[in-house]
Scaffold this motif. Sequence first.
Motif, PDB file in Angstrom:
ATOM      1  N   SER A  74      40.992  42.790  34.907  1.00  0.00           N
ATOM      2  CA  SER A  74      40.982  43.347  36.265  1.00  0.00           C
ATOM      3  C   SER A  74      40.949  44.873  36.238  1.00  0.00           C
ATOM      4  O   SER A  74      40.155  45.501  36.957  1.00  0.00           O
TER       5      SER A  74
ATOM      6  N   ALA B  30      32.454  42.204  38.924  1.00  0.00           N
ATOM      7  CA  ALA B  30      32.865  40.970  39.608  1.00  0.00           C
ATOM      8  C   ALA B  30      32.946  39.809  38.622  1.00  0.00           C
ATOM      9  O   ALA B  30      33.874  38.981  38.680  1.00  0.00           O
TER      10      ALA B  30
ATOM     11  N   TRP C 110      28.314  46.824  39.271  1.00  0.00           N
ATOM     12  CA  TRP C 110      29.341  46.237  40.135  1.00  0.00           C
ATOM     13  C   TRP C 110      29.327  44.713  40.057  1.00  0.00           C
ATOM     14  O   TRP C 110      30.383  44.075  40.152  1.00  0.00           O
ATOM     15  N   ILE C 111      28.153  44.109  39.883  1.00  0.00           N
ATOM     16  CA  ILE C 111      28.091  42.656  39.684  1.00  0.00           C
ATOM     17  C   ILE C 111      28.780  42.279  38.375  1.00  0.00           C
ATOM     18  O   ILE C 111      29.502  41.268  38.302  1.00  0.00           O
TER      19      ILE C 111
END
Length: 272
Positions: free
Chosen positions: A84, A123, A119-120
């Motif tokens: 995370s 995720a 950014w993908i």
Amino acid sequence: MPLSKMPGWVILPVTLPAFTITGMWIVYAMALSNNHICPVSNWVYNHTCESPTDGTCCTLDHIPLVSKCGNLPPESCFFSLICSLGAFMVMLIGLLRYAFVIERYGPSLLNTVAFVLGWICAAGLIMVGSFQVDHAKVLHYIGAGVAFPTSMLFIFFQCILTYRMARAHWYCWTGHLRCLLTLFGLVILVLSGVLFIQDGFVLQHMAALCEWTFIINVLVYYGTFAFEFGAISTDTFLVLLKASRAPKSYKAGTSTPATPNAHSTSENMAMI
């Protein structure tokens, strides 16, 4: 006149590989000490184990894949935390890199695509850390299937952007370094995928080593952004503000006449 420099941002791309690589090896050490995986130096596996509690059992379920290292508690908690926090730093680095390229090179579709891919990838990393492979296999593999290819595409596009922006000799050498890391990462990623679907214990163990190598390679690549992040200034953040306000400015320009400026208009249109 250029605004004030903010060289402190150079710490960010250095912190990501230092924190993540260290954290992943801590997770590996915790899983190894709890007999949840076999050491990476082990190449001998058994089909079954008569005494699985003696700490010497090595089966296909104990291969030290990254996902297996963070599969069971307590190491799974630290694995989720590392994924995370790492994903957050990946998003922040991608955002700053996106703004830096616009500031120095101008609007570029390639830069926008690389930013979205980064950014993908973040995720996907969050999914990998949140859903352990033995408890939510489908979601875990979806996250891994998103994170690994997009990270490969991200570093590939950034390699192209590096050469496009090269205006100095040292910057060309940065491009060469990133090109080597990209090619090495591609080879390791393909090998990891091919070996992972095999049934043999040795091939599965090799897939685990390739997976670890690929992750470290990509993290080292992110660390090379320190070369540019030392030149980040308040101008870089103003680029982001202009990009976020571009649609609003365009709409306002359609209702109120303004002094024609073809360059700024095309720039704003490209940022939308």
